[in-house]
Enzyme design. Structure first.
Site, short mmCIF file in Angstrom:
data_model
loop_
_atom_site.label_atom_id
_atom_site.label_comp_id
_atom_site.label_asym_id
_atom_site.label_seq_id
_atom_site.Cartn_x
_atom_site.Cartn_y
_atom_site.Cartn_z
N HIS A 67 56.12 68.91 74.42
CA HIS A 67 56.80 69.84 73.49
C HIS A 67 58.15 69.23 73.12
O HIS A 67 59.19 69.65 73.61
CB HIS A 67 56.99 71.20 74.16
CG HIS A 67 55.71 71.92 74.44
ND1 HIS A 67 55.16 72.82 73.55
CD2 HIS A 67 54.85 71.85 75.48
CE1 HIS A 67 54.03 73.28 74.06
NE2 HIS A 67 53.81 72.70 75.22
N HIS B 255 50.16 65.74 75.96
CA HIS B 255 50.55 67.14 75.79
C HIS B 255 52.04 67.29 76.12
O HIS B 255 52.44 67.25 77.29
CB HIS B 255 49.70 68.04 76.70
CG HIS B 255 49.99 69.50 76.58
ND1 HIS B 255 49.02 70.45 76.37
CD2 HIS B 255 51.15 70.20 76.64
CE1 HIS B 255 49.57 71.66 76.32
NE2 HIS B 255 50.88 71.53 76.49
N GLU C 250 46.82 79.92 80.33
CA GLU C 250 47.93 79.48 81.19
C GLU C 250 48.39 80.69 81.98
O GLU C 250 49.44 81.28 81.72
CB GLU C 250 49.07 78.89 80.33
CG GLU C 250 50.12 78.19 81.18
CD GLU C 250 51.20 77.51 80.35
OE1 GLU C 250 51.09 77.53 79.10
OE2 GLU C 250 52.15 76.97 80.93
N LYS D 150 60.95 71.59 71.92
CA LYS D 150 61.60 72.50 72.87
C LYS D 150 62.55 71.78 73.83
O LYS D 150 63.40 72.41 74.45
CB LYS D 150 60.54 73.19 73.75
CG LYS D 150 59.67 74.23 73.08
CD LYS D 150 58.78 74.90 74.14
CE LYS D 150 58.01 76.08 73.61
NZ LYS D 150 56.79 75.72 72.89
N ASP E 197 53.90 67.99 79.45
CA ASP E 197 54.23 69.34 79.01
C ASP E 197 55.73 69.44 78.73
O ASP E 197 56.25 68.60 78.02
CB ASP E 197 53.75 70.39 80.03
CG ASP E 197 53.40 71.72 79.37
OD1 ASP E 197 53.39 71.80 78.14
OD2 ASP E 197 53.13 72.69 80.10
N ASN E 198 56.43 70.41 79.30
CA ASN E 198 57.81 70.68 78.89
C ASN E 198 58.83 69.80 79.61
O ASN E 198 58.58 69.33 80.71
CB ASN E 198 58.13 72.15 79.15
CG ASN E 198 57.24 73.05 78.33
OD1 ASN E 198 56.06 73.20 78.63
ND2 ASN E 198 57.79 73.62 77.28
N HIS F 102 46.31 75.64 73.70
CA HIS F 102 46.88 76.06 74.99
C HIS F 102 45.99 77.18 75.51
O HIS F 102 45.88 78.22 74.85
CB HIS F 102 48.29 76.62 74.81
CG HIS F 102 49.36 75.57 74.79
ND1 HIS F 102 49.46 74.64 73.80
CD2 HIS F 102 50.37 75.33 75.67
CE1 HIS F 102 50.50 73.86 74.07
NE2 HIS F 102 51.07 74.26 75.18
ZN LIG Z 1 52.26 73.07 76.57
#
Ligand SMILES: [Zn+2]
Length: 440
Positions: free
Chosen positions: A83, A81, A236, A86, A333-334, A233
């Protein structure tokens, strides 16, 4: 640091007395130490793992030996998972106060202003190089798929996927909020881009909107019709009313959906009443959902209020899910964007942080596959194990037990691919200066 061992240029070679988690092996190989490691010899030949045997039981003849002296060898990581689209926009678009709403707003502004194909491609490439250097073999990314961005980003993803084939397996799922499902032209765009450039995965951000059930119905139906997987998602949020996880699980059961479903975050589940949480977890298990927790971003974004010390780590009820038989895992994630200003696509960091945030160490061995074999299973990949016949892809460390492994960032790890030590290093941040419109 100077490595106490180096891999020989000549092949075949033997990693002698390597410490390997029994959970990383295809078959039991005792005796195990108290942390669940077996002591083995690994024969590497022609870039593949030719043999793994209990240490000392086989004479490998002339093959040069690397004295591992009980150092730990791991399978490569799987990051399920992320991104990539981004990543690395923080310097040009920071999150003003570090909360979730600020992250969303900042991301939307930066996307509208800057996300050309060249911009997305360059940042994606940077992240992939980081991940590769740190020892990751497969990644799933979410791709912001709203308005004109959908047609900009998906061809970029497909090019990156082709460029990295054989080095990193790249999967992708579209990201948009569930309310977009009411717009037929949006869904038509998504379908067209996924047909042309996708990897057979459909997804969205679910929230407790009036059209949640209907919107999920649109996505399940499209996925059923196309034979696609789903990736959401989910919840969250610290809002106790956020229970879209239960809605997804019930719908998967009701529709007898057969393809894999991955759900990420599921933060509010941890805060709900015991009865409700038990009911939801039971449905998640029956539906066969895979659950990924994103401990670093959850801890950064959840329970943040200026001037108030956080009381909650932000993560889902991962232990309870695992106990119910759910395939659970952790991921990045990010990376250096308004949702999370840190991170380096390094699953070793995710692992050590995840162990600390989520208590993934009693027993350590049971949770270790959460960064390799468990996400590999969710992605439908034969990875995350050390198996004779497979490429000799592994991470050689200097650690000899789990505290040595997790106490340091493992900056001196040796990433081995096809039997050879890799020289790749994470790229220099200065390479991003031009993209960010900044002087060095
Ligand atoms: Zn995410």
């Amino acid at each position: 640091m100077t490595a106490p061992f180096a891999l020989p240029a000549a092949r075949p070679y033997v990693l002698k007395q390597a410490r390997v988690l029994a959970r990383s092996l295809p078959e039991p190989m005792g005796p195990l130490d108290c942390d669940g490691f077996a002591m083995v010899d690994i024969l590497v030949d022609e870039g593949a793992i030719a043999k793994i045997v209990p240490t000392g039981v086989v004479d490998f003849g002339e093959a040069p030996e690397v004295a591992m002296s009980g150092r730990i060898v791991l399978p490569l990581f799987v990051d399920v998972h992320t991104h990539l689209d981004k990543g690395h926009i923080w310097r040009r678009k920071r999150n003003p106060i570090g909360d979730f709403a600020g992250a969303l707003a900042a991301n939307i502004e930066d996307r509208a202003a800057n996300w050309t194909a060249a911009d997305v491609a360059a940042r994606m490439e940077f992240s992939l190089r980081c991940a590769y250097a740190h020892g990751t073999t497969a990644i799933r990314t979410h791709i912001d798929s709203v308005g004109p961005q959908t047609r900009i980003s998906w061809p970029v993803l497909a090019e990156a996927r082709a460029r990295w084939r054989g080095r990193i397996d790249l999967q992708a799922s579209p990201l948009f909020t569930i309310d977009h499902t009411a717009d037929a032209s949006h869904i038509a765009d998504i379908e067209e881009m996924l047909d042309a450039h996708g990897t057979g995965i459909l997804g969205a951000v679910t929230r407790m909107a009036p059209n949640l059930h209907q919107g999920l119905g649109v996505l399940f139906e499209l996925a059923e019709c196309k034979g696609w997987e789903l990736d959401f998602h989910v919840d969250e949020s610290a809002d106790l009313a956020a229970h879209s996880l239960a809605v997804i699980a019930d719908m998967a059961i009701e529709r007898r959906f057969t393809r894999p479903i991955l759900v990420g975050h599921c933060c509010s589940l941890a805060l709900q009443k015991d009865d409700e949480r038990r009911r939801t977890i039971d449905a998640v298990a029956r539906a066969g959902l895979n659950v990924v927790s994103l401990p670093m971003c959850n801890m950064f974004l959840q329970d943040r209020e200026a001037g108030r010390t956080p009381r909650w780590r932000g993560v889902t009820a991962l232990h309870e899910l695992k106990r119910a038989g759910v395939n659970v895992m952790i991921a990045s994630d990010n990376t250096r964007d308004p949702f999370y200003p840190y991170g380096d696509m390094d699953m070793m960091e995710v692992w050590r942080e995840g162990v600390r945030i989520l208590h993934l160490e009693y027993p350590f061995a049971d949770w270790a596959p959460a960064v390799s074999a468990f996400p590999a299973k969710a992605m439908g990949l034969d990875r995350g194990v050390l198996q004779p016949g497979n490429p000799a892809d592994m991470i050689v460390t200097h650690a000899r037990d789990f505290t040595e492994l997790l106490a340091r960032p493992q900056s001196d790890r040796i990433v081995v691919r096809n039997g050879e030590a890799s020289n790749d290093k994470p790229p220099d941040y200065a390479e991003l200066d031009a993209l960010e419109g900044l002087a060095p």
